[in-house]
Scaffold this motif. Structure first.
Motif, PDB file in Angstrom:
ATOM      1  N   TYR A  20       8.773 -35.647   3.188  1.00  0.00           N
ATOM      2  CA  TYR A  20       8.733 -36.518   4.364  1.00  0.00           C
ATOM      3  C   TYR A  20       7.288 -36.759   4.809  1.00  0.00           C
ATOM      4  O   TYR A  20       6.908 -37.887   5.136  1.00  0.00           O
ATOM      5  N   LYS A  21       6.479 -35.713   4.793  1.00  0.00           N
ATOM      6  CA  LYS A  21       5.082 -35.843   5.207  1.00  0.00           C
ATOM      7  C   LYS A  21       4.336 -36.850   4.340  1.00  0.00           C
ATOM      8  O   LYS A  21       3.488 -37.607   4.832  1.00  0.00           O
ATOM      9  N   VAL A 126      17.335 -37.669  -2.457  1.00  0.00           N
ATOM     10  CA  VAL A 126      16.182 -37.353  -3.306  1.00  0.00           C
ATOM     11  C   VAL A 126      16.173 -35.837  -3.438  1.00  0.00           C
ATOM     12  O   VAL A 126      15.809 -35.130  -2.505  1.00  0.00           O
ATOM     13  N   ILE A 127      16.611 -35.335  -4.593  1.00  0.00           N
ATOM     14  CA  ILE A 127      16.788 -33.908  -4.779  1.00  0.00           C
ATOM     15  C   ILE A 127      15.756 -33.367  -5.762  1.00  0.00           C
ATOM     16  O   ILE A 127      15.666 -33.831  -6.896  1.00  0.00           O
ATOM     17  N   ALA A 128      14.973 -32.397  -5.306  1.00  0.00           N
ATOM     18  CA  ALA A 128      13.996 -31.730  -6.172  1.00  0.00           C
ATOM     19  C   ALA A 128      14.703 -30.588  -6.893  1.00  0.00           C
ATOM     20  O   ALA A 128      15.110 -29.611  -6.270  1.00  0.00           O
ATOM     21  N   ASN A 173       5.685 -34.457  -5.447  1.00  0.00           N
ATOM     22  CA  ASN A 173       6.074 -35.108  -4.188  1.00  0.00           C
ATOM     23  C   ASN A 173       5.216 -36.323  -3.895  1.00  0.00           C
ATOM     24  O   ASN A 173       5.720 -37.377  -3.488  1.00  0.00           O
ATOM     25  N   LYS A 174       3.919 -36.162  -4.077  1.00  0.00           N
ATOM     26  CA  LYS A 174       2.992 -37.265  -3.804  1.00  0.00           C
ATOM     27  C   LYS A 174       3.238 -38.427  -4.764  1.00  0.00           C
ATOM     28  O   LYS A 174       3.229 -39.606  -4.369  1.00  0.00           O
ATOM     29  N   ILE A 233       8.153 -37.579 -13.738  1.00  0.00           N
ATOM     30  CA  ILE A 233       8.515 -36.589 -12.712  1.00  0.00           C
ATOM     31  C   ILE A 233      10.017 -36.491 -12.481  1.00  0.00           C
ATOM     32  O   ILE A 233      10.475 -35.634 -11.733  1.00  0.00           O
ATOM     33  N   PHE A 234      10.795 -37.369 -13.136  1.00  0.00           N
ATOM     34  CA  PHE A 234      12.244 -37.341 -12.955  1.00  0.00           C
ATOM     35  C   PHE A 234      12.911 -36.541 -14.068  1.00  0.00           C
ATOM     36  O   PHE A 234      12.373 -36.414 -15.173  1.00  0.00           O
TER      37      PHE A 234
END
Length: 355
Positions: A20-21, A126-128, A173-174, A233-234
C-alpha cells in the motif's frame, strides 16, 4: 472515467501495508489495516492506517480473522463505505492477518449487485506467495488462502506475486506497484488503434490470474515474454494455454517491439487482443489465466513434507522417563485413606481466579 482515479488500494497485514505504501507514493487512494501498531509505525507517515482492535497480529493463525472482524464493527463499516469501483486487496498469502481477512473482505466488497445480479465493484486480490524456504505455517496459510479465493464468485483478476523471484521483497513490491501504475495510467494513443480504459477494465474484471510485463526499448522480445510468464515477479503461469484477454501497449507506432502472435504462443488463444501504440514502455498483460496451481501445489507439498519431518523428529527425540525400581513397602498395617482425585492445572487456575 479515469480508471486510475477510480481505484482503491486496501493493504491488509504487514505485507499489505508495505505494498500500500508503494501506491501511496504514486498518489493512489487507499488504506492499511492491521492489528499491530508496530507494523503501522514501520510504515511511517502514510495516510489512513486502521488499527484492528484487540488483535495485535494473529500469531500465524489465519483462522482468527473471523473473530477479529466480528469484533471490529467499525472496520466492517469502513470497508462497506469504500466508494471506488475498483478495489485491490493487498496482502501476504503466508501471513495470518492479511491471508485470513482478505477472502472475507473480498466477499464483503462483492455483496453489492447491479440490476442484473453482477457485482458493482471489481475486486482484485494481490497475494504475495511465500518463498520456498519460508516456514511450514506460511506455506500452509498460502495454500488455504488460494483455495478460498478460488471459491469466490464474481472475483476479478488476481495477481500472484512470487517471493521466490527475488530475495528482496521490497523490490518485488516496488516493481509490482510500478507495473500496475503503468497499466492503469497509460494515456498513449496512435492512429492504428488504442488500448483504452474500457478494455483495461475488462481485463481487471476477468476472473482468474493476471500477469504483467513492462520493459523499455531495446529489450529482446524473448526476455519480454519470459518476464511475463516465468522469470518475472509473478508466479509462473500454467501451461494449459487458457487465457481470456491479452493487452499490449507498444512503445512505438508499430509492432516492432513485440508481435501479438508471439504472446499468444506463450499464453494461449484469447477471446480478445487489445493493442495500443506510442507508450512510454512496452506493456504486455494477460488476464483470465488459470490460477498458478502448479506453483501453489509445490508450496502445499513443502508444507506436508516439513510437517511430516517435524513430527518424526518430535517423536524420535522426545525424552521419556523409564520405569522406576521402587523398594517393596509393607502396607498391611497402614491405615487406608480415601483416594483423592488430583486437580488438573486448569482446575487449579480456575480456583485461583475464583471461578
Amino acid at each position: 472515467m479515469k480508471i486510475r482515479e477510480n481505484c482503491y488500494m486496501l493493504g491488509l497485514g504487514s505485507t499489505g501495508g508495505k505494498i500500500y505504501k508503494e501506491f501511496v507514493q504514486r498518489h493512489y487512494k487507499g488504506a492499511a489495516a492491521n492489528g499491530s501498531e508496530q507494523d503501522h509505525k514501520a510504515l511511517g507517515d502514510v495516510p489512513n492506517k486502521y488499527i484492528l482492535q484487540g488483535f495485535d497480529g494473529f500469531g500465524g493463525h489465519r483462522e482468527r480473522a473471523m473473530d477479529c472482524l466480528a469484533g471490529n464493527e467499525d472496520f466492517i463499516k469502513f470497508v462497506e463505505g469504500i466508494k471506488e469501483d475498483i478495489v485491490f486487496i493487498l496482502f501476504a498469502g503466508g501471513g495470518s492477518t492479511g491471508s485470513g481477512c482478505a477472502p472475507i473482505v473480498a466477499e464483503m466488497l462483492l455483496e453489492e449487485k447491479d440490476e442484473e445480479g453482477n457485482p458493482v465493484k471489481t475486486v482484485c486480490p494481490v497475494i504475495a506467495l511465500p518463498a520456498s524456504g519460508e516456514s511450514l505455517a506460511k506455506h500452509k496459510n498460502a495454500y488455504e488462502t488460494v483455495q478460498e479465493l478460488q471459491e469466490i464468485e464474481g472475483l476479478g483478476a488476481t495477481f500472484f506475486l512470487n517471493n521466490d523471484s527475488n530475495e528482496n521483497y521490497d523490490y518485488i513490491n516496488k516493481n509490482f506497484a510500478s507495473m500496475l501504475d503503468e497499466f492503469l495510467s497509460n494515456e498513449s494513443y496512435g492512429r492504428q488503434n488504442n488500448f483504452d480504459e474500457s478494455e483495461r477494465l475488462e481485463m481487471l474484471k476477468d476472473s482468474g490470474a493476471m500477469v504483467l510485463s513492462v520493459t523499455g526499448d531495446g529489450t529482446d522480445s524473448k526476455i519480454k515474454l519470459e518476464k511475463l510468464t516465468k522469470s518475472g515477479i509473478f508466479a509462473p503461469i500454467e501451461d494449459n494455454y487458457i487465457c481470456e484477454n491479452i493487452g499490449i501497449i507498444h512503445s512505438k507506432n508499430d509492432k516492432s517491439d513485440i508481435d501479438s502472435e508471439d504472446v499468444i504462443a506463450e499464453v494461449g488463444k484469447p477471446d480478445n487482443v487489445f493493442e495500443g501504440f506510442n507508450g512510454r514502455k512496452t506493456i504486455i498483460a494477460a488476464s483470465g489465466l488459470d490460477y498458478p496451481v502448479s506453483h501453489v501445489k509445490k508450496l502445499g507439498e513443502l508444507a506436508v513434507k516439513a510437517n511430516a519431518e517435524r513430527m518424526r523428529n518430535k517423536k524420535s527425540t522426545r525424552a521419556k522417563l523409564g520405569s522406576l525400581e521402587l523398594p517393596e513397602v509393607d502396607i498391611t498395617e497402614q491405615k487406608e485413606e480415601p483416594t483423592k482425585k488430583r486437580m488438573t492445572k486448569l482446575e487449579l487456575l480456575k480456583k485461583r481466579r475464583g471461578q
